[in-house]
Design a protein around this motif. Structure first.
Motif, PDB file in Angstrom:
ATOM      1  N   GLU A  97       0.901  -1.321  -0.082  1.00 35.62           N
ATOM      2  CA  GLU A  97       0.021   0.035  -0.039  1.00 35.62           C
ATOM      3  C   GLU A  97       0.893   1.247   0.172  1.00 35.62           C
ATOM      4  O   GLU A  97       0.337   2.231  -0.046  1.00 35.62           O
ATOM      5  N   ASN A 253       2.548  -8.082 -10.451  1.00 36.69           N
ATOM      6  CA  ASN A 253       1.145  -7.545 -10.617  1.00 36.69           C
ATOM      7  C   ASN A 253       0.509  -6.542  -9.740  1.00 36.69           C
ATOM      8  O   ASN A 253      -0.725  -6.584  -9.346  1.00 36.69           O
ATOM      9  N   SER A 254       1.274  -6.135  -9.076  1.00 34.03           N
ATOM     10  CA  SER A 254       0.956  -4.832  -8.044  1.00 34.03           C
ATOM     11  C   SER A 254       0.954  -3.534  -8.329  1.00 34.03           C
ATOM     12  O   SER A 254       1.376  -3.454  -9.491  1.00 34.03           O
ATOM     13  N   ARG A 255       0.503  -2.577  -7.747  1.00 33.83           N
ATOM     14  CA  ARG A 255       0.416  -1.243  -8.317  1.00 33.83           C
ATOM     15  C   ARG A 255       1.527  -0.454  -7.721  1.00 33.83           C
ATOM     16  O   ARG A 255       1.560   0.815  -7.511  1.00 33.83           O
ATOM     17  N   LYS A 257       4.807   1.724  -7.008  1.00 34.79           N
ATOM     18  CA  LYS A 257       5.406   2.287  -7.944  1.00 34.79           C
ATOM     19  C   LYS A 257       7.235   2.339  -7.484  1.00 34.79           C
ATOM     20  O   LYS A 257       7.643   3.053  -6.899  1.00 34.79           O
TER      21      LYS A 257
ATOM     22  N   ARG B  87      -5.066  -0.210  -2.557  1.00 33.83           N
ATOM     23  CA  ARG B  87      -4.633  -0.916  -3.686  1.00 33.83           C
ATOM     24  C   ARG B  87      -4.986  -2.288  -4.133  1.00 33.83           C
ATOM     25  O   ARG B  87      -5.128  -2.800  -5.097  1.00 33.83           O
ATOM     26  N   ARG B  88      -5.227  -3.148  -2.947  1.00 36.86           N
ATOM     27  CA  ARG B  88      -5.524  -4.511  -3.107  1.00 36.86           C
ATOM     28  C   ARG B  88      -6.881  -4.686  -2.655  1.00 36.86           C
ATOM     29  O   ARG B  88      -7.660  -5.636  -2.896  1.00 36.86           O
ATOM     30  N   PHE B  91     -11.594  -1.766  -5.340  1.00 32.46           N
ATOM     31  CA  PHE B  91     -11.649  -0.534  -6.263  1.00 32.46           C
ATOM     32  C   PHE B  91     -10.198  -0.120  -6.391  1.00 32.46           C
ATOM     33  O   PHE B  91      -9.970   1.119  -6.381  1.00 32.46           O
ATOM     34  N   GLY B  92      -9.494  -0.833  -5.915  1.00 28.72           N
ATOM     35  CA  GLY B  92      -7.550  -0.390  -6.046  1.00 28.72           C
ATOM     36  C   GLY B  92      -7.369   0.249  -7.335  1.00 28.72           C
ATOM     37  O   GLY B  92      -6.457   0.880  -7.204  1.00 28.72           O
ATOM     38  N   PHE B  93      -7.722  -0.442  -8.384  1.00 28.92           N
ATOM     39  CA  PHE B  93      -7.334   0.099  -9.546  1.00 28.92           C
ATOM     40  C   PHE B  93      -7.415   1.497  -9.912  1.00 28.92           C
ATOM     41  O   PHE B  93      -6.845   2.163 -10.682  1.00 28.92           O
ATOM     42  N   ALA B  94      -8.477   2.195  -9.136  1.00 29.01           N
ATOM     43  CA  ALA B  94      -8.751   3.559  -9.300  1.00 29.01           C
ATOM     44  C   ALA B  94      -7.836   4.590  -8.598  1.00 29.01           C
ATOM     45  O   ALA B  94      -7.943   5.513  -8.893  1.00 29.01           O
ATOM     46  N   GLU B  95      -6.874   3.656  -7.943  1.00 27.54           N
ATOM     47  CA  GLU B  95      -5.901   4.638  -6.848  1.00 27.54           C
ATOM     48  C   GLU B  95      -6.406   5.699  -6.262  1.00 27.54           C
ATOM     49  O   GLU B  95      -6.081   6.889  -6.651  1.00 27.54           O
TER      50      GLU B  95
END
Lengths: 300, 239
Positions: A97, A253-255, A257, B87-88, B91-95
């Motif tokens: 996170e 595959n995580s977001r 950065k 993020r997990r 709706f995590g894709f929307a950041e």
């Protein structure tokens, strides 16, 4: 009367809407401006926003208010600072996170690295913990050289002690000392605040209690408190901060950065940032709040 | 004592000199809470009207849910919204976590049941014959609804104000979903917590005074509305 109420509401709504539009427009403009500025200097990785999970002590001392704008200006990467206890900051890292961590709890950090969550862990700076307490000093610990001895005396005399109790770096340090003494702090004298350092200092102030605090927060809060310094400069009281970047292999595959997070980590150990850390608070306090450590860089 | 005196003095100087930091934070509070209330007004009033006027299975359950929702603990709302937006999360894709939008979402969730619940009460307090009468006078369904809304508009205004007062003074949810990011998601309540943490009491006091003024304005309007309601009885009968 009815018209008055209605027009008041209308005015409020209108004002809020107008302000909202104006605010958004202004922000957009400012973003554009900073973009074009940085484009000529160093090309940013990408116009990105990263989340820095860190501890309340770095925010409450005001250090980040100096560092973050400088980093944003230099790189064009926007930093969202989420100031929580070290325990929670590290958990945010484990869950992906956050993009980069600035924390202070050696054992927990090492566990984090051993678990494969972190890619690099570098020393950034240090200050130290001090034991503070009421001037009446009911446990008679003032001027002792050993923190352990002071803690023992506080427990023996059941003098009030305020504990963060929030899994923060400071709480972990305090807990480590009790553990080393094989004391289980319990009872009416052991006050668990469950809040940040500044709040805990104020509780200690009101309850005439001892508490363990980082020197930075202590120096900042001191003018508002009637507490005194009791024990300092004992070896177990050192307080090193590290910057940790996340391991891309662990967070597939995580977001997260990774790149932008790494740039922040690289930047905070750079000579420029280290100078800012060393200079921070010099004008306001009799002693530096933090000492840069990047020459001692240890990477894993 | 000194601390309090000096704190207030500096706070007043900041407010009257238009300190940029203080006003930016106040402005952000107004924008976030204002938007949230605007959205909950649309959802809440429609929902409230439906519950008050329509008869459908599960209506009582829905009304009970709305009434429960009027006392939603903001911290719990904050936690669930934060979990969904992480993020997990779903709706995590929307950041969206740690943005103003996330704060608006959380505050809308808190304010909507308040607006809906008070709207139900407002409409049900109208004379039931009003509905029949307007229909009997040949009003269409839409015209009848409009008449009811016009009659209940002041209590409904009170509903919206109550929602606004609830969310602008709330700290738990915005702290969790907004993260109190300086210059971005910091609002009045979270800023007060932070500046007290920093030992900067003048700024904390200045921000608290602005917050109190806003709440006072809201309650001032509410009181005007309520007073008008009671004093207007004879007028309405003579109509």
């Amino acid at each position: 009367m009815k018209n008055l109420a209605l027009s008041l509401l209308a005015l409020l709504t209108l004002a809020a809407l107008l302000l909202g539009v104006a605010g958004c427009a202004k922000e957009a403009k400012e973003e554009k401006r900073s973009e074009s500025k940085t484009a000529t200097e160093t090309p940013p990785v990408k116009k990105e926003t990263i989340i820095l999970a860190t501890t309340t002590s770095t925010k409450d001392t005001g250090l980040l208010d100096v560092l973050i704008p400088a980093f944003e200006k230099e790189t064009g990467i926007k930093v969202k600072t989420v100031a929580v206890g070290t325990g929670e900051a590290i958990k945010m890292g484990e869950r992906g996170e956050a993009d980069v961590l600035l924390v202070h709890a050696k054992k927990t950090e090492e566990k984090f690295m051993a678990g494969g969550y972190g890619e690099t862990r570098r020393a950034v700076m240090h200050n130290d913990f001090v034991l503070v307490g009421p001037s009446s000093d009911p446990a008679g610990v003032k001027g002792l050289k050993s923190a352990n001895e002071a803690f023992q005396k506080i427990a023996d005399s059941a003098s009030n002690f305020a504990s963060r109790n929030d899994e923060s770096g400071t709480h972990k340090k305090e807990f480590g000392i009790w553990e080393a003494l094989i004391i289980k702090p319990e009872g009416g004298w052991y006050i668990k605040t469950g809040s940040g350092m500044a709040a805990t200092l104020r509780v200690a102030n009101e309850k005439q209690a001892y508490t363990l605090t980082d020197r930075g927060t202590w120096l900042v809060q001191k003018p508002n408190l009637q507490l005194e310094l009791m024990v300092e400069k004992d070896k177990p009281l050192s307080n090193p901060y590290s910057v940790i970047t996340l391991n891309p292999a662990k967070f597939e595959n995580s977001r997260v950065k990774f790149e932008a997070g790494k740039r922040f980590a690289d930047w905070i150990v750079s000579a420029d940032a280290q100078k800012m850390i060393n200079d921070f608070g010099k004008d306001k306090y009799p002693e530096p709040l933090f000492t840069g450590d990047s020459t001692l860089t240890t990477s894993k | 004592m000194d601390l309090i005196y000096l704190g207030f003095k500096q706070a007043f100087i900041m407010i009257f000199k238009g300190d940029r930091l203080v006003f930016e934070i106040a402005l952000r509070s107004l924008i976030v809470s204002g938007t949230a209330v605007a959205i909950s007004m649309i959802i809440g009033i429609s929902l409230g009207l439906t519950i008050a006027l329509a008869r459908f299975p599960g209506r009582r359950v829905l009304l009970s849910l709305v009434n429960t929702g009027m006392g939603l603990p903001p911290t719990a709302v904050g936690l669930f919204v934060a979990l969904l937006l992480a993020r997990r999360g779903l709706f995590g894709f929307a950041e969206l976590l740690y943005t103003k939008q996330a704060m608006i979402v959380a505050q809308t969730v808190i304010a909507t049941p308040i607006v809906a619940g008070l709207t139900v009460a407002a409409v049900q307090n109208l004379n039931p014959k009003l509905r029949l009468q307007s229909l009997a006078l040949g009003a269409t369904r839409a015209q009848m609804l409009w008449t009811l809304i016009k009659e209940a508009k002041l209590p409904m205004l009170a509903a919206v104000m109550a929602g606004f007062g609830g969310v602008i003074s709330e700290v738990g949810a915005v702290m969790m979903v907004g993260g109190n990011v300086t210059g971005d998601t910091q609002v009045l309540t979270t800023a007060v917590v932070e500046y007290v943490g920093k030992g900067n009491f003048p700024v904390a006091i200045a921000l608290s005074l602005i917050l109190l003024t806003l709440i006072f304005l809201v309650n001032f309007v509410l009181t005007q509305v309520q007073q008008r309601e009671t004093s207007s009885w004879p007028k309405r009968i003579s109509k």
